[in-house]
Scaffold this active site. Structure first.
Site, PDB file in Angstrom:
ATOM      1  N   CYS A  33       0.846  -1.247   0.079  1.00 28.22           N
ATOM      2  CA  CYS A  33       0.062   0.009   0.062  1.00 28.22           C
ATOM      3  C   CYS A  33       0.925   1.176   0.070  1.00 28.22           C
ATOM      4  O   CYS A  33       1.479   1.563   1.079  1.00 28.22           O
ATOM      5  CB  CYS A  33      -0.990  -0.142   1.239  1.00 28.22           C
ATOM      6  SG  CYS A  33      -1.926   1.576   1.626  1.00 28.22           S
ATOM      7  N   CYS A  36       0.083   3.821   2.534  1.00 37.49           N
ATOM      8  CA  CYS A  36       0.422   3.250   3.809  1.00 37.49           C
ATOM      9  C   CYS A  36       1.895   3.716   4.246  1.00 37.49           C
ATOM     10  O   CYS A  36       2.342   4.260   5.014  1.00 37.49           O
ATOM     11  CB  CYS A  36       0.165   1.857   3.949  1.00 37.49           C
ATOM     12  SG  CYS A  36      -1.449   1.453   3.972  1.00 37.49           S
TER      13      CYS A  36
END
Length: 109
Positions: A33, A36
């Site tokens: 991600c 993230c």
């Protein structure tokens, strides 16, 4: 990853939740991600500003399905702020440093 921000697992999450005396910010994330990864940089930047009142931990959603399911994580990154073992607030999606500070300051400062 700084040693100050620990990766937690399903096995030790409840222990952190119960034993923590400060606010606890839990970052639900995954290695693939990109938002993230960007948020991780911001968490490291703000760590020292909040060290007296806040502990930050990370949970990899792919390796910790029980905790991810327990908190109904459907989108990442998701940040959940706890005090003792109670959910205080939740932030879903990437946030800037300023947005994260506003989110935290609502409850901590």
């Amino acid at each position: 990853m700084t040693k100050k921000i620990k990766n937690i697992t399903d096995k030790n999450f409840k222990k952190y939740l119960i034993e923590n005396k400060k606010y606890l910010l839990v970052d639900f994330w995954a290695t693939w991600c990109a938002p993230c990864q960007s948020l991780s940089v911001i968490l490291k930047e703000i760590y020292n500003e909040y060290i007296e009142n806040l502990k930050i931990i990370k949970i990899d959603i792919e390796k910790n399905l029980k905790t991810t399911s327990d908190y109904s994580i459907q989108s990442i990154p998701t940040l959940i702020l706890f005090k003792k073992d109670k959910v205080i607030d939740k932030s879903i999606g990437f946030v800037s440093k300023e947005q994260l500070c506003l989110f935290l300051n609502k409850h901590i400062k």
